[in-house]
Design a protein around this motif. Sequence first.
Motif, mmCIF file in Angstrom:
data_model
loop_
_atom_site.group_PDB
_atom_site.id
_atom_site.type_symbol
_atom_site.label_atom_id
_atom_site.label_comp_id
_atom_site.label_asym_id
_atom_site.label_seq_id
_atom_site.Cartn_x
_atom_site.Cartn_y
_atom_site.Cartn_z
ATOM 1 N N LEU A 55 -17.872 10.538 -2.671
ATOM 2 C CA LEU A 55 -18.206 9.119 -2.644
ATOM 3 C C LEU A 55 -18.651 8.732 -1.240
ATOM 4 N N THR A 56 -19.565 7.789 -1.163
ATOM 5 C CA THR A 56 -20.001 7.271 0.133
ATOM 6 C C THR A 56 -19.197 6.008 0.449
ATOM 7 N N ILE A 57 -19.295 5.575 1.692
ATOM 8 C CA ILE A 57 -18.662 4.309 2.069
ATOM 9 C C ILE A 57 -19.277 3.180 1.251
ATOM 10 N N ARG A 58 -20.574 3.269 1.012
ATOM 11 C CA ARG A 58 -21.250 2.262 0.180
ATOM 12 C C ARG A 58 -20.641 2.219 -1.232
ATOM 13 N N ASP A 59 -20.364 3.401 -1.828
ATOM 14 C CA ASP A 59 -19.745 3.451 -3.162
ATOM 15 C C ASP A 59 -18.413 2.706 -3.164
ATOM 16 N N ILE A 60 -17.586 2.983 -2.151
ATOM 17 C CA ILE A 60 -16.273 2.331 -2.066
ATOM 18 C C ILE A 60 -16.454 0.833 -1.873
ATOM 19 N N SER A 61 -17.405 0.451 -1.037
ATOM 20 C CA SER A 61 -17.677 -0.961 -0.784
ATOM 21 C C SER A 61 -18.069 -1.685 -2.075
ATOM 22 N N GLU A 62 -18.973 -1.093 -2.825
ATOM 23 C CA GLU A 62 -19.427 -1.717 -4.071
ATOM 24 C C GLU A 62 -18.307 -1.800 -5.100
ATOM 25 N N ARG A 63 -17.485 -0.774 -5.181
ATOM 26 C CA ARG A 63 -16.398 -0.752 -6.161
ATOM 27 C C ARG A 63 -15.242 -1.679 -5.784
ATOM 28 N N SER A 64 -14.995 -1.839 -4.482
ATOM 29 C CA SER A 64 -13.838 -2.607 -4.043
ATOM 30 C C SER A 64 -14.164 -4.040 -3.637
ATOM 31 N N GLY A 65 -15.438 -4.302 -3.344
ATOM 32 C CA GLY A 65 -15.818 -5.619 -2.851
ATOM 33 C C GLY A 65 -15.546 -5.799 -1.363
ATOM 34 N N LEU A 66 -15.175 -4.729 -0.677
ATOM 35 C CA LEU A 66 -14.911 -4.769 0.765
ATOM 36 C C LEU A 66 -16.183 -4.393 1.523
ATOM 37 N N SER A 67 -16.287 -4.848 2.754
ATOM 38 C CA SER A 67 -17.485 -4.528 3.540
ATOM 39 C C SER A 67 -17.467 -3.059 3.965
ATOM 40 N N LYS A 68 -18.662 -2.490 4.120
ATOM 41 C CA LYS A 68 -18.782 -1.112 4.585
ATOM 42 C C LYS A 68 -18.193 -0.980 5.992
ATOM 43 N N GLY A 69 -18.390 -2.011 6.819
ATOM 44 C CA GLY A 69 -17.864 -1.991 8.182
ATOM 45 C C GLY A 69 -16.351 -1.896 8.215
ATOM 46 N N LEU A 70 -15.682 -2.677 7.341
ATOM 47 C CA LEU A 70 -14.224 -2.637 7.301
ATOM 48 C C LEU A 70 -13.741 -1.266 6.840
ATOM 49 N N ILE A 71 -14.362 -0.709 5.821
ATOM 50 C CA ILE A 71 -13.958 0.610 5.314
ATOM 51 C C ILE A 71 -14.137 1.663 6.403
ATOM 52 N N SER A 72 -15.257 1.604 7.116
ATOM 53 C CA SER A 72 -15.500 2.548 8.206
ATOM 54 C C SER A 72 -14.449 2.404 9.295
ATOM 55 N N LYS A 73 -14.103 1.172 9.657
ATOM 56 C CA LYS A 73 -13.073 0.952 10.680
ATOM 57 C C LYS A 73 -11.728 1.525 10.233
ATOM 58 N N ILE A 74 -11.385 1.353 8.966
ATOM 59 C CA ILE A 74 -10.119 1.885 8.446
ATOM 60 C C ILE A 74 -10.124 3.408 8.502
ATOM 61 N N GLU A 75 -11.210 4.019 8.035
ATOM 62 C CA GLU A 75 -11.297 5.480 8.029
ATOM 63 C C GLU A 75 -11.230 6.067 9.431
ATOM 64 N N ASN A 76 -11.739 5.345 10.413
ATOM 65 C CA ASN A 76 -11.776 5.838 11.785
ATOM 66 C C ASN A 76 -10.608 5.343 12.627
ATOM 67 N N SER A 77 -9.557 4.842 11.957
ATOM 68 C CA SER A 77 -8.335 4.369 12.624
ATOM 69 C C SER A 77 -8.619 3.265 13.633
ATOM 70 N N ARG A 78 -9.614 2.445 13.357
ATOM 71 C CA ARG A 78 -9.919 1.305 14.210
ATOM 72 C C ARG A 78 -9.365 0.018 13.605
ATOM 73 N N SER A 79 -8.841 0.110 12.398
ATOM 74 C CA SER A 79 -8.215 -1.038 11.747
ATOM 75 C C SER A 79 -7.196 -0.518 10.746
ATOM 76 N N ILE A 80 -6.101 -1.232 10.612
ATOM 77 C CA ILE A 80 -5.080 -0.885 9.624
ATOM 78 C C ILE A 80 -5.255 -1.838 8.453
ATOM 79 N N PRO A 81 -5.412 -1.308 7.242
ATOM 80 C CA PRO A 81 -5.646 -2.209 6.110
ATOM 81 C C PRO A 81 -4.392 -2.981 5.707
ATOM 82 N N SER A 82 -4.589 -4.216 5.274
ATOM 83 C CA SER A 82 -3.493 -4.958 4.666
ATOM 84 C C SER A 82 -3.193 -4.289 3.325
ATOM 85 N N MET A 83 -2.092 -4.633 2.710
ATOM 86 C CA MET A 83 -1.739 -4.030 1.417
ATOM 87 C C MET A 83 -2.800 -4.303 0.344
ATOM 88 N N PRO A 84 -3.300 -5.559 0.195
ATOM 89 C CA PRO A 84 -4.334 -5.774 -0.822
ATOM 90 C C PRO A 84 -5.601 -4.952 -0.563
#
Length: 191
Positions: free
Chosen positions: A22-51
Amino acid sequence: MKQEFISSIGRKIKEERLKANLTIRDISERSGLSKGLISKIENSRSIPSMPVFFSILKSMSIAPVKFFEGIDCADDDGHILIKPANHEPLLKEERPGFHYRYIMSRQLHDINIEVVLLELEPGVKGKATSTDGFELKYLLKGRVAYRLAEKTIILEEGDTLYFDASKPHRPENLLNTNALMLVFYFMYPKS
């Protein structure tokens, strides 16, 4: 090596996403989250909230119990000893000339502290990034120009720089030898 499981979340999300092709775009489209936020989470630049975390897992069809299998939670016996052989290579961003080695991380109340070694190849300049939290950089070796928004700060061996990492920042190795920094990330969850 034992480590706080919270530090492994971003890396595990990326690992599971790549395993599922899956690409970051796939996750973004499926979850409704921005690609930037997903990238930050994957690269340990942001910790996701529970939701946010559960939205990402749902977008990959992964049950939380399955996600946490194999992630070791550290015992809190008062100390942690980490040998250099246990410094794991870490792909934080796809930036040529930047080499990260994961040392450890700990959760203190609602702040996650992550410690890495960052080695910069000669003359390397990074693109500006931002992080949800604060950073502390201790220059072990070399000479680095650190760009913080519009300001440039020259770091020499033994210098320490602490700053609000939500502002764009990037290092530039000024010498023809590798520079080495000890980096502390102080991150808080974003909702």
